[in-house]
Write an enzyme that holds these catalytic residues in place. Sequence first.
Site, PDB file in Angstrom:
ATOM      1  N   ARG A   1      22.561  -1.575  -3.998  1.00 14.05           N
ATOM      2  CA  ARG A   1      22.059  -1.559  -5.513  1.00 14.05           C
ATOM      3  C   ARG A   1      22.141   0.005  -6.336  1.00 14.05           C
ATOM      4  NH1 ARG A   1      16.183  -3.658  -5.106  1.00 14.05           N
ATOM      5  NH2 ARG A   1      16.194  -2.033  -2.940  1.00 14.05           N
TER       6      ARG A   1
ATOM      7  N   LYS B   1      21.485  -0.313 -10.080  1.00 12.87           N
ATOM      8  CA  LYS B   1      20.178  -0.547 -10.350  1.00 12.87           C
ATOM      9  C   LYS B   1      19.597   0.659 -10.489  1.00 12.87           C
ATOM     10  CE  LYS B   1      15.885  -1.856  -8.441  1.00 12.87           C
ATOM     11  NZ  LYS B   1      15.502  -3.146  -9.405  1.00 12.87           N
TER      12      LYS B   1
ATOM     13  N   GLY C   1      -3.225 -16.533 -11.353  1.00 12.50           N
ATOM     14  CA  GLY C   1      -3.062 -16.426  -9.795  1.00 12.50           C
ATOM     15  C   GLY C   1      -3.242 -14.845  -9.440  1.00 12.50           C
ATOM     16  N   SER C   2      -2.061 -14.138  -9.802  1.00 15.90           N
ATOM     17  CA  SER C   2      -1.917 -12.955  -9.269  1.00 15.90           C
ATOM     18  C   SER C   2      -2.684 -11.917 -10.036  1.00 15.90           C
ATOM     19  CB  SER C   2      -0.491 -12.383  -9.251  1.00 15.90           C
ATOM     20  OG  SER C   2       0.085 -12.428 -10.330  1.00 15.90           O
TER      21      SER C   2
ATOM     22  N   CYS D   1      17.059  -7.133  -9.609  1.00 16.38           N
ATOM     23  CA  CYS D   1      17.697  -8.221  -8.379  1.00 16.38           C
ATOM     24  C   CYS D   1      16.612  -9.134  -7.799  1.00 16.38           C
ATOM     25  CB  CYS D   1      18.251  -7.130  -7.587  1.00 16.38           C
ATOM     26  SG  CYS D   1      19.744  -6.181  -8.366  1.00 16.38           S
TER      27      CYS D   1
ATOM     28  N   ASP E   1       2.127 -23.965  -8.104  1.00 17.81           N
ATOM     29  CA  ASP E   1       2.985 -23.344  -9.084  1.00 17.81           C
ATOM     30  C   ASP E   1       4.492 -24.109  -9.319  1.00 17.81           C
ATOM     31  OD1 ASP E   1       1.114 -21.493 -10.222  1.00 17.81           O
ATOM     32  OD2 ASP E   1       1.757 -20.160  -8.614  1.00 17.81           O
TER      33      ASP E   1
ATOM     34  N   HIS F   1       1.414 -24.756 -12.681  1.00 14.58           N
ATOM     35  CA  HIS F   1       1.728 -23.815 -13.718  1.00 14.58           C
ATOM     36  C   HIS F   1       3.298 -23.668 -14.030  1.00 14.58           C
ATOM     37  CE1 HIS F   1       2.049 -20.020 -15.826  1.00 14.58           C
ATOM     38  NE2 HIS F   1       2.753 -19.616 -14.850  1.00 14.58           N
TER      39      HIS F   1
ATOM     40  N   GLU G   1       2.989 -21.268 -20.302  1.00 15.73           N
ATOM     41  CA  GLU G   1       3.211 -19.929 -20.977  1.00 15.73           C
ATOM     42  C   GLU G   1       3.183 -20.622 -22.596  1.00 15.73           C
ATOM     43  OE1 GLU G   1       6.624 -17.205 -22.636  1.00 15.73           O
ATOM     44  OE2 GLU G   1       6.488 -19.438 -22.733  1.00 15.73           O
TER      45      GLU G   1
ATOM     46  N   HIS H   1       3.441 -10.083 -20.515  1.00 14.48           N
ATOM     47  CA  HIS H   1       4.773  -9.494 -20.189  1.00 14.48           C
ATOM     48  C   HIS H   1       4.636  -8.005 -20.995  1.00 14.48           C
ATOM     49  CE1 HIS H   1       5.843 -13.607 -19.229  1.00 14.48           C
ATOM     50  NE2 HIS H   1       6.424 -13.192 -18.381  1.00 14.48           N
TER      51      HIS H   1
HETATM   52  N1  GLN Z   1       0.785 -17.633  -9.398  1.00 16.78           N
HETATM   53  C1  GLN Z   1       1.954 -17.119  -9.681  1.00 16.78           C
HETATM   54  C2  GLN Z   1       1.428 -15.569 -10.200  1.00 16.78           C
HETATM   55  O1  GLN Z   1       0.461 -15.539 -10.671  1.00 16.78           O
HETATM   56  C3  GLN Z   1       2.689 -17.699 -10.509  1.00 16.78           C
HETATM   57  C4  GLN Z   1       3.888 -16.832 -11.053  1.00 16.78           C
HETATM   58  C5  GLN Z   1       4.838 -17.337 -12.015  1.00 16.78           C
HETATM   59  O2  GLN Z   1       4.768 -18.384 -12.680  1.00 16.78           O
HETATM   60  N2  GLN Z   1       6.113 -16.873 -12.051  1.00 16.78           N
HETATM   61  O3  GLN Z   1       1.977 -14.444  -9.884  1.00 16.78           O
HETATM   62 ZN    ZN Z   2       4.349 -18.170 -14.624  1.00 13.83          ZN
END
Ligand code: GLN
Ligand code: ZN
Length: 772
Positions: A15, A18, A444-445, A528, A611, A653, A677, A706
């Site tokens: 990489r 990168k 979730g995260s 990556c 998800d 999701h 989203e 984001h």
């Molecule tokens: N549960 C995951 C998170 O919250 C969903 C991530 C995703 O949709 N890419 O990170």
């Molecule tokens: Zn998501």
Amino acid sequence: MLTNNLGYPRIGSKRELKKACEQYWSGNSSIQNLVQTGKEIRKHNWELQKEAGIDLVPSNDFSFYDQVLDLSLTVGSIPKRYHEVILNKGNSELDLYFAMARGYQKDGLDITAMEMTKWFDTNYHYIVPEFLKNQQFKLFSTKLLDEYNESIRLGIKTKPVIIGPVSYLLLGKEKESGFDRIDLVKNLLPVYLELLSKLEEQHVEWVQFDEPFLALDITEKDKEAFRYVYTEIKKKFPRLKTLLATYFGALEDNKELTLALPVHTLHIDLVRNPEQLDDILADIPGHMNLSLGLVDGRNVWKNDFEASLSLIKTAVDKLGKDRILISPSCSLIHSPCDLDLETNEVVLSADIKQWLSFARQKIDEVVVLKALAEQDENALPKLKANKLANECRKTSDLIHNAAVKRRVAAITVKDDQRENTFGVRQRVQCEALNLPLFPTTTIGSFPQTQEVRSWRAKFKKGDLSLTEYYKLIEKETEETIRFQEEAGIDVLVHGEFERNDMVEYFGEQLAGFTFTKNGWVQSYGSRCVKPPIIYGDVHRPAPMTVKWSAYAQSLTEKWVKGMLTGPVTILQWSFVRNDQPRSETCTQIALAIRDEVVDLESAGIKIIQIDEPAIREGLPLHKTDWQDYLHWAVKAFRISASGVKDDTQIHTHMCYSEFNDIIQNIADMDADVITIECSRSQMDLLDAFADFKYPNEIGPGVYDIHSPRVPAKEEMVFLLEKARKVIPAAQLWVNPDCGLKTRHWEETKKALTEMVAAAKVLRESVEEAVTL
Ligand code: GLN
Ligand code: ZN
């Protein structure tokens, strides 16, 4: 017979690109360093391919960010908003290029990046060209010429690669109404012709035009554009060896068109569609050579030499060997770089390694195939070794698990159905969960800080014991639960601190998956991914998430949502087996996830999210194949979700999806709640759900995760009001767009507090309406 390659990974086997890009972006290294790294990678790649025995070594397959963006710069298709970046004296062409890719926030300017989207059905993302009605093109960047000349100086006469004009236009987007971008072909072609004449001055022999749209559904007008472009090129450059590359699918309805184009050589993908060979051989005109895409550029398995040789023989019998080229199926940028770097047997066992082949090995396979096809006796031991490895794979105990196969075979219609319909479930869940109107939750995260990641690194290195590592994760989880309680969120999550990645975490615990240390593949720009490799029958030896969800639930009176990745997403983001249909592998994963769902329920988890952000990107390229895919994909999700009682609420999701054309299938998934989203489209995405009268509950994301920007309560109220106009209040949830793992705590806390406040405003407005 010639050996040919369509493109080689440019990120560097360690990489290097990168790292060099990110250092330059962060201001920690000079542009000269970056340029130098690019040069070294190109030299390395060219020499490697030349030495391996590739006759047609590609150039201009290198890119600092993306090959489509390279072309936009080459043909001077630079949106107006970047012109100031050019004018700014200190900026180089590369700075302008990165500004288009990543946005530009400097010198008092705040210019947004160009849009990014998936490259066909791969996990590679390209920068979408923007076109105006009277779009003009002119030769702007000389990258392609420079790289060709660079290769000549190194004594390697390369074959420049360029995306063909028709595909380039089709990859883009009209930025104003009243025109069709394909009509721009008349303005665009002269730049290609200018470029080609400059290449001819440098005695170029071959040029590869990538036209992947020839394997897609296209219009009559697009077809006309193809005829126009390649006829003109032939007229102006009668001696040029044009190699027209198609991949990712069969020519099908475009076969006649393609075979009538006056090109020197046609490349076809025989990994995806070996059956198209006979059709093409039957009709190929006498002047056209054929490049056989035999070595899989999209997957990691060793080639089956015998099968490939039989295809070569069919082609040679018909055309003679002088008209045949041996190639990978597509560019190798979709393959990891080099299997030889996988030396850690704990990560990738020797048993499995012998079945694999990465970019560097695929180059060798192309060369060996040619040698074998030309009856070179020295190559015979390689044929034998290849046969042995593939034979061993077919019969290996590592792959086959009779119990898994029996379980898949025993699936009945009941297994993909909940006990009752959504209407019944909703009532039961309403009672069992007792949530307010507009319930708030997250995806979730929670922030994966440097610190959290350092714990995992230390644990993996052995510097932390399992107990110590768990203690740290538990503490982080508890703090996250406390924060959510204080913020007043209704449905909590544990935060996913124990996970490195939403697919890898599950893959590591499922049987049938393996991993690599260096198997990186470019996803976009410097990003990556290292996809897991599914090599065998999949099952779940032990619970994967119950410990963490149950622990989090034990800390609070509120509901904690269990968090799983769905079968389609796990499939989609892995390298998959090529010895059985994708649907079969997906069903096996679905059963494993189902086991986890059932165990979570038994552990007292009442809300479980599965998800599926990748469900849409799995759609086949030809629309005629969509229903078949959607049928098994939706079914896999339902199998994973249907093992629980009515009062357990299943969420799913999805992100970055246009839902309009698959809304029926999303409804068929029958999740009790879907979070999507939405904020970047200002809730416009919801129209699909409203028009369809989507019956189940929906959480349209009310803020974009984001960006570090903290949205004000009012903004979210505005979006929620907008949502409420099209979706009944009783169906609406309030949540961010996606997981918060890339965010910092500070902005996360503020944003979620605002979000809870926004939900309250909505609740109050409903109460008022009721009392009035
Ligand atoms: N549960 C995951 C998170 O919250 C969903 C991530 C995703 O949709 N890419 O990170
Ligand atoms: Zn998501």
